[in-house]
Design an enzyme around this catalytic site. Sequence first.
Site, PDB file in Angstrom:
ATOM      1  N   HIS A 103      39.324  36.952  36.105  1.00 39.69           N
ATOM      2  CA  HIS A 103      37.876  36.715  36.042  1.00 39.69           C
ATOM      3  C   HIS A 103      37.489  38.166  35.774  1.00 39.69           C
ATOM      4  O   HIS A 103      36.610  38.357  35.175  1.00 39.69           O
ATOM      5  CB  HIS A 103      37.676  36.118  37.534  1.00 39.69           C
ATOM      6  CG  HIS A 103      36.073  35.644  37.415  1.00 39.69           C
ATOM      7  ND1 HIS A 103      35.686  34.701  36.477  1.00 39.69           N
ATOM      8  CD2 HIS A 103      34.847  36.079  37.996  1.00 39.69           C
ATOM      9  CE1 HIS A 103      34.426  34.416  36.918  1.00 39.69           C
ATOM     10  NE2 HIS A 103      34.036  35.487  37.655  1.00 39.69           N
ATOM     11  N   ALA A 135      29.710  46.574  40.440  1.00 37.71           N
ATOM     12  CA  ALA A 135      30.967  46.955  40.999  1.00 37.71           C
ATOM     13  C   ALA A 135      31.730  45.718  40.860  1.00 37.71           C
ATOM     14  O   ALA A 135      31.520  44.652  41.296  1.00 37.71           O
ATOM     15  CB  ALA A 135      30.900  47.105  42.532  1.00 37.71           C
ATOM     16  N   VAL A 136      32.761  45.983  39.905  1.00 35.79           N
ATOM     17  CA  VAL A 136      33.665  44.576  39.755  1.00 35.79           C
ATOM     18  C   VAL A 136      35.063  45.052  40.071  1.00 35.79           C
ATOM     19  O   VAL A 136      35.687  45.950  39.883  1.00 35.79           O
ATOM     20  CB  VAL A 136      33.837  44.626  37.989  1.00 35.79           C
ATOM     21  CG1 VAL A 136      34.591  43.061  37.671  1.00 35.79           C
ATOM     22  CG2 VAL A 136      32.444  44.558  37.369  1.00 35.79           C
ATOM     23  N   ARG A 190      33.822  55.566  45.398  1.00 35.04           N
ATOM     24  CA  ARG A 190      33.080  55.802  44.441  1.00 35.04           C
ATOM     25  C   ARG A 190      31.656  55.719  44.501  1.00 35.04           C
ATOM     26  O   ARG A 190      30.861  55.691  43.550  1.00 35.04           O
ATOM     27  CB  ARG A 190      33.436  55.283  42.989  1.00 35.04           C
ATOM     28  CG  ARG A 190      35.032  55.647  42.576  1.00 35.04           C
ATOM     29  CD  ARG A 190      35.787  54.715  41.798  1.00 35.04           C
ATOM     30  NE  ARG A 190      37.080  55.228  41.380  1.00 35.04           N
ATOM     31  CZ  ARG A 190      38.141  55.547  42.259  1.00 35.04           C
ATOM     32  NH1 ARG A 190      37.956  54.971  43.340  1.00 35.04           N
ATOM     33  NH2 ARG A 190      39.042  55.871  41.681  1.00 35.04           N
ATOM     34  N   THR A 198      42.314  37.437  40.058  1.00 33.27           N
ATOM     35  CA  THR A 198      42.186  36.577  38.939  1.00 33.27           C
ATOM     36  C   THR A 198      42.142  37.257  37.732  1.00 33.27           C
ATOM     37  O   THR A 198      41.418  38.631  37.490  1.00 33.27           O
ATOM     38  CB  THR A 198      41.126  35.608  39.299  1.00 33.27           C
ATOM     39  OG1 THR A 198      39.973  36.329  39.084  1.00 33.27           O
ATOM     40  CG2 THR A 198      41.422  34.942  40.602  1.00 33.27           C
ATOM     41  N   PHE A 217      26.211  41.512  43.177  1.00 35.67           N
ATOM     42  CA  PHE A 217      27.757  41.056  43.448  1.00 35.67           C
ATOM     43  C   PHE A 217      28.203  42.454  44.068  1.00 35.67           C
ATOM     44  O   PHE A 217      28.041  43.453  43.590  1.00 35.67           O
ATOM     45  CB  PHE A 217      28.446  40.591  42.501  1.00 35.67           C
ATOM     46  CG  PHE A 217      29.660  39.820  42.528  1.00 35.67           C
ATOM     47  CD1 PHE A 217      29.457  38.277  42.711  1.00 35.67           C
ATOM     48  CD2 PHE A 217      30.682  40.358  43.178  1.00 35.67           C
ATOM     49  CE1 PHE A 217      30.732  37.487  43.050  1.00 35.67           C
ATOM     50  CE2 PHE A 217      31.840  39.363  43.548  1.00 35.67           C
ATOM     51  CZ  PHE A 217      31.885  37.991  43.529  1.00 35.67           C
ATOM     52  N   GLU A 225      25.683  39.651  34.181  1.00 38.44           N
ATOM     53  CA  GLU A 225      24.373  39.413  33.794  1.00 38.44           C
ATOM     54  C   GLU A 225      23.596  40.652  33.442  1.00 38.44           C
ATOM     55  O   GLU A 225      22.549  40.925  32.730  1.00 38.44           O
ATOM     56  CB  GLU A 225      23.593  38.945  34.585  1.00 38.44           C
ATOM     57  CG  GLU A 225      23.776  37.050  34.807  1.00 38.44           C
ATOM     58  CD  GLU A 225      24.983  36.991  35.586  1.00 38.44           C
ATOM     59  OE1 GLU A 225      25.535  37.589  36.490  1.00 38.44           O
ATOM     60  OE2 GLU A 225      25.750  35.795  35.119  1.00 38.44           O
ATOM     61  N   PHE A 255      26.653  53.873  32.014  1.00 42.12           N
ATOM     62  CA  PHE A 255      27.534  52.907  32.603  1.00 42.12           C
ATOM     63  C   PHE A 255      27.728  53.191  33.844  1.00 42.12           C
ATOM     64  O   PHE A 255      28.681  53.966  33.829  1.00 42.12           O
ATOM     65  CB  PHE A 255      28.569  52.728  31.618  1.00 42.12           C
ATOM     66  CG  PHE A 255      29.392  51.544  31.718  1.00 42.12           C
ATOM     67  CD1 PHE A 255      29.165  50.252  31.875  1.00 42.12           C
ATOM     68  CD2 PHE A 255      30.950  51.725  31.948  1.00 42.12           C
ATOM     69  CE1 PHE A 255      29.671  49.416  32.213  1.00 42.12           C
ATOM     70  CE2 PHE A 255      31.642  50.666  32.387  1.00 42.12           C
ATOM     71  CZ  PHE A 255      31.065  49.549  32.395  1.00 42.12           C
TER      72      PHE A 255
HETATM   73  N1  INI Z   1      30.631  40.105  39.625  1.00 47.63           N
HETATM   74  C1  INI Z   1      30.363  41.535  39.794  1.00 47.63           C
HETATM   75  O1  INI Z   1      29.362  42.265  39.606  1.00 47.63           O
HETATM   76  N2  INI Z   1      31.542  41.904  40.402  1.00 47.63           N
HETATM   77  C2  INI Z   1      32.787  41.264  40.746  1.00 47.63           C
HETATM   78  O2  INI Z   1      33.739  41.673  41.234  1.00 47.63           O
HETATM   79  C3  INI Z   1      32.604  39.950  40.312  1.00 47.63           C
HETATM   80  N3  INI Z   1      33.730  38.992  40.620  1.00 47.63           N
HETATM   81  O3  INI Z   1      34.650  39.444  41.353  1.00 47.63           O
HETATM   82  O4  INI Z   1      33.601  37.711  40.223  1.00 47.63           O
HETATM   83  C4  INI Z   1      31.481  39.325  39.717  1.00 47.63           C
HETATM   84  N4  INI Z   1      31.305  38.030  39.520  1.00 47.63           N
HETATM   85  C5  INI Z   1      30.171  37.344  39.115  1.00 47.63           C
HETATM   86  C6  INI Z   1      29.609  37.326  37.672  1.00 47.63           C
HETATM   87  O5  INI Z   1      29.414  38.758  37.538  1.00 47.63           O
HETATM   88  C7  INI Z   1      28.584  36.677  37.408  1.00 47.63           C
HETATM   89  O6  INI Z   1      27.462  36.986  38.281  1.00 47.63           O
HETATM   90  C8  INI Z   1      28.974  35.105  37.636  1.00 47.63           C
HETATM   91  O7  INI Z   1      30.071  34.912  36.736  1.00 47.63           O
HETATM   92  C9  INI Z   1      27.756  34.152  36.857  1.00 47.63           C
HETATM   93  O8  INI Z   1      27.604  34.384  35.486  1.00 47.63           O
END
Ligand code: INI
Length: 157
Positions: free
Chosen positions: A88, A80-81, A126, A86, A22, A58, A112
């Site tokens: 989420h 990268a999150v 970053r 949201t 992601f 994951e 990490f």
């Molecule tokens: N996963 C990320 O690594 N970064 C994100 O910013 C992100 N957002 O924004 O939703 C993200 N979502 C997917 C998550 O990691 C899982 O793969 C998904 O929810 C399935 O379990």
Amino acid sequence: MHVHNGSLDGAGLRVALVAGRFNELVVERLVAGAADCLRRHGVADDDITLAWVPGSFEIPVVARRLAASGRFDAVVTLGAVVRGQTAHFDYVAGQAAQVGRVADETGVPVAFGVLTTETFEQAVERAGGKLGNKGWDAALAAIETARLLADLPKPTD
Ligand code: INI
């Protein structure tokens, strides 16, 4: 006084990278930075394993498998999150940070290198941008911690 410092010599270390796909544009740069750091510190290319997972959520389960395998001296997690709009974000970032428990429970250092930012641009900064490369930093922390652990007394059972 007995002072221990982990050396930054990676020769002979076997290191696993776990990367969340992601926001791949950012994470591939973290992966490149981590791999570059490992090689420059003497880790052999053949001793580096890379596992891609769908997203940062994951990362812990795969990091745990690799750490518990006995085949790696350290694990480096990369992702990268980006907060977006949201809640989420909190769940994904919180789950990603569970890699700390993986290290505690397996005794294998888990670095990490998961970015948690408000915006995509902050993540880019970053990941080889003006604020360095956190993948590189995480890889260096993994080497240092693996070396330190090797230098400290082993647990008795
Ligand atoms: N996963 C990320 O690594 N970064 C994100 O910013 C992100 N957002 O924004 O939703 C993200 N979502 C997917 C998550 O990691 C899982 O793969 C998904 O929810 C399935 O379990």
